[in-house]
Design a protein around this motif. Structure first.
Motif, PDB file in Angstrom:
ATOM      1  N   LEU A  40     -17.407  22.934-134.264  1.00 19.81           N
ATOM      2  CA  LEU A  40     -17.113  24.334-134.556  1.00 19.81           C
ATOM      3  C   LEU A  40     -18.307  25.223-134.198  1.00 19.81           C
ATOM      4  N   GLU A  41     -19.504  24.774-134.542  1.00 18.42           N
ATOM      5  CA  GLU A  41     -20.714  25.545-134.209  1.00 18.42           C
ATOM      6  C   GLU A  41     -20.832  25.742-132.701  1.00 18.42           C
ATOM      7  N   TYR A  42     -20.646  24.690-131.938  1.00 16.22           N
ATOM      8  CA  TYR A  42     -20.787  24.783-130.483  1.00 16.22           C
ATOM      9  C   TYR A  42     -19.646  25.580-129.856  1.00 16.22           C
ATOM     10  N   PHE A  43     -18.456  25.445-130.417  1.00 17.23           N
ATOM     11  CA  PHE A  43     -17.346  26.228-129.890  1.00 17.23           C
ATOM     12  C   PHE A  43     -17.598  27.722-130.125  1.00 17.23           C
ATOM     13  N   LYS A  44     -18.137  28.069-131.269  1.00 16.09           N
ATOM     14  CA  LYS A  44     -18.455  29.476-131.547  1.00 16.09           C
ATOM     15  C   LYS A  44     -19.518  29.992-130.576  1.00 16.09           C
ATOM     16  N   PHE A 102     -19.920  28.928-127.489  1.00 11.46           N
ATOM     17  CA  PHE A 102     -19.193  29.117-126.237  1.00 11.46           C
ATOM     18  C   PHE A 102     -18.431  30.441-126.273  1.00 11.46           C
ATOM     19  N   GLU A 103     -17.786  30.730-127.394  1.00 11.96           N
ATOM     20  CA  GLU A 103     -17.052  31.996-127.523  1.00 11.96           C
ATOM     21  C   GLU A 103     -17.977  33.205-127.443  1.00 11.96           C
ATOM     22  N   GLU A 104     -19.179  33.078-127.976  1.00 10.07           N
ATOM     23  CA  GLU A 104     -20.143  34.185-127.895  1.00 10.07           C
ATOM     24  C   GLU A 104     -20.475  34.516-126.446  1.00 10.07           C
ATOM     25  N   TYR A 105     -20.500  33.513-125.611  1.00 12.41           N
ATOM     26  CA  TYR A 105     -20.701  33.744-124.179  1.00 12.41           C
ATOM     27  C   TYR A 105     -19.468  34.412-123.581  1.00 12.41           C
ATOM     28  N   GLU A 106     -18.310  33.825-123.808  1.00 14.03           N
ATOM     29  CA  GLU A 106     -17.071  34.332-123.226  1.00 14.03           C
ATOM     30  C   GLU A 106     -16.800  35.779-123.634  1.00 14.03           C
ATOM     31  N   GLU A 107     -17.027  36.083-124.902  1.00 11.12           N
ATOM     32  CA  GLU A 107     -16.714  37.403-125.440  1.00 11.12           C
ATOM     33  C   GLU A 107     -17.909  38.358-125.390  1.00 11.12           C
ATOM     34  N   LYS A 122      -8.436  31.302-121.232  1.00 11.45           N
ATOM     35  CA  LYS A 122      -7.628  30.555-122.198  1.00 11.45           C
ATOM     36  C   LYS A 122      -7.726  29.053-121.930  1.00 11.45           C
ATOM     37  N   ALA A 123      -7.620  28.668-120.677  1.00  4.83           N
ATOM     38  CA  ALA A 123      -7.696  27.249-120.318  1.00  4.83           C
ATOM     39  C   ALA A 123      -9.068  26.671-120.636  1.00  4.83           C
ATOM     40  N   GLU A 124     -10.114  27.437-120.343  1.00  7.23           N
ATOM     41  CA  GLU A 124     -11.465  26.951-120.623  1.00  7.23           C
ATOM     42  C   GLU A 124     -11.710  26.806-122.118  1.00  7.23           C
ATOM     43  N   LYS A 125     -11.230  27.766-122.895  1.00  6.89           N
ATOM     44  CA  LYS A 125     -11.386  27.669-124.349  1.00  6.89           C
ATOM     45  C   LYS A 125     -10.723  26.405-124.885  1.00  6.89           C
ATOM     46  N   LYS A 126      -9.518  26.137-124.404  1.00  4.42           N
ATOM     47  CA  LYS A 126      -8.796  24.946-124.850  1.00  4.42           C
ATOM     48  C   LYS A 126      -9.548  23.684-124.443  1.00  4.42           C
ATOM     49  N   ALA A 127     -10.033  23.651-123.218  1.00  3.49           N
ATOM     50  CA  ALA A 127     -10.771  22.476-122.737  1.00  3.49           C
ATOM     51  C   ALA A 127     -12.047  22.263-123.542  1.00  3.49           C
ATOM     52  N   VAL A 128     -12.791  23.324-123.787  1.00  7.83           N
ATOM     53  CA  VAL A 128     -14.045  23.200-124.555  1.00  7.83           C
ATOM     54  C   VAL A 128     -13.748  22.721-125.966  1.00  7.83           C
ATOM     55  N   HIS A 168     -21.886  26.855-121.417  1.00  5.54           N
ATOM     56  CA  HIS A 168     -21.044  27.919-120.862  1.00  5.54           C
ATOM     57  C   HIS A 168     -20.028  27.456-119.817  1.00  5.54           C
ATOM     58  N   ASP A 169     -20.291  26.388-119.098  1.00  8.65           N
ATOM     59  CA  ASP A 169     -19.342  25.904-118.083  1.00  8.65           C
ATOM     60  C   ASP A 169     -18.766  24.530-118.409  1.00  8.65           C
ATOM     61  N   LEU A 170     -18.947  24.076-119.628  1.00  6.13           N
ATOM     62  CA  LEU A 170     -18.490  22.738-120.016  1.00  6.13           C
ATOM     63  C   LEU A 170     -16.997  22.547-119.775  1.00  6.13           C
ATOM     64  N   GLY A 171     -16.199  23.552-120.054  1.00 11.20           N
ATOM     65  CA  GLY A 171     -14.749  23.440-119.891  1.00 11.20           C
ATOM     66  C   GLY A 171     -14.322  23.136-118.473  1.00 11.20           C
ATOM     67  N   GLU A 172     -15.170  23.476-117.520  1.00  5.08           N
ATOM     68  CA  GLU A 172     -14.831  23.224-116.119  1.00  5.08           C
ATOM     69  C   GLU A 172     -14.759  21.733-115.810  1.00  5.08           C
ATOM     70  N   SER A 173     -15.346  20.916-116.665  1.00  2.00           N
ATOM     71  CA  SER A 173     -15.223  19.464-116.446  1.00  2.00           C
ATOM     72  C   SER A 173     -13.769  19.020-116.595  1.00  2.00           C
ATOM     73  N   LYS A 174     -12.972  19.812-117.283  1.00  2.00           N
ATOM     74  CA  LYS A 174     -11.541  19.519-117.458  1.00  2.00           C
ATOM     75  C   LYS A 174     -10.662  20.346-116.527  1.00  2.00           C
ATOM     76  N   ILE A 175     -10.975  21.641-116.369  1.00  2.00           N
ATOM     77  CA  ILE A 175     -10.071  22.514-115.606  1.00  2.00           C
ATOM     78  C   ILE A 175     -10.580  22.806-114.200  1.00  2.00           C
ATOM     79  N   THR A 176     -11.734  22.321-113.858  1.00  2.00           N
ATOM     80  CA  THR A 176     -12.454  22.557-112.606  1.00  2.00           C
ATOM     81  C   THR A 176     -12.955  23.997-112.536  1.00  2.00           C
ATOM     82  N   ASP A 177     -13.630  24.308-111.476  1.00  2.00           N
ATOM     83  CA  ASP A 177     -14.167  25.646-111.251  1.00  2.00           C
ATOM     84  C   ASP A 177     -13.075  26.450-110.541  1.00  2.00           C
TER      85      ASP A 177
END
Length: 182
Positions: free
Chosen positions: A107-111, A113-118, A89-95, A67-76
């Motif tokens: 694709l499985e893991y990205f989906k 992540f989206e289930e959490y976001e949405e 949007k930025a987190e989705k792109k980073a993930v 759920h917070d993996l994208g923050e490794s790229k965009i920070t918190d």
């Protein structure tokens, strides 16, 4: 895969910015937060299963870990910054970029992540619930350590009370709310 592991390792050194901006000098890292979210998710999902709710514990744990993996790229990004940047949007792109490292599962893991976001699945909503619960518990711990001006973090209690999971964890939420009053 190695690069993904190294990127995820950045979360251990990345402070949770909301706490830092509210005067907590050495706040938890994103990895600290993610660990407790996964820990809470494990116990809440098992409790739901014990109550006859068909929750996929493994899926919930995967979502919690991602759920917070994208923050490794965009920070918190703190709430103040989110007025200027579309964090989702930025987190989705980073993930998406990070998960390309593991082609067979990206694709499985990205989906997931989206289930959490949405909040589009029971497990995604449960992890969001665990995420909010963890934040409130952290606010309590920081207040107990003497820090103040953390009211915005306690507002997550309203989310918990309105959640579909409230009826299963009302006693727990009531206990958490009592912490604030003590």
């Amino acid at each position: 895969m190695l690069r993904l592991f190294i990127e995820a390792g950045k979360l251990k050194r990345l402070p949770r910015m909301g706490w830092l901006l509210r005067g907590v000098p050495n706040p938890e890292s994103v990895a600290d937060h993610s660990f407790r979210v996964a820990f809470i998710t494990l116990f809440l999902s098992e409790e739901l299963r014990n109550r006859g709710i068909d929750v996929n514990v493994e899926k919930a744990l995967k979502i919690a870990l991602l759920h917070d993996l994208g923050e490794s790229k965009i920070t918190d990004l703190p709430l103040d910054a989110q007025r200027y940047v579309d964090k989702r949007k930025a987190e989705k792109k980073a993930v998406m970029e990070l998960l390309l490292e593991i082609e067979s599962k990206s694709l499985e893991y990205f989906k997931l992540f989206e289930e959490y976001e949405e909040e589009s699945s029971l497990e995604g909503r449960l992890v969001k619930f665990a995420d909010k619960l963890e934040m409130v518990l952290q606010a309590y711990e920081y207040e107990k350590a003497g820090f103040s001006n953390l009211e915005e973090f306690w507002s997550a209690l309203e989310y918990l009370k309105k959640s579909e999971f409230h009826k299963y964890f009302q006693e727990l939420i009531d206990e958490v709310e009592k912490l604030r009053k003590n």
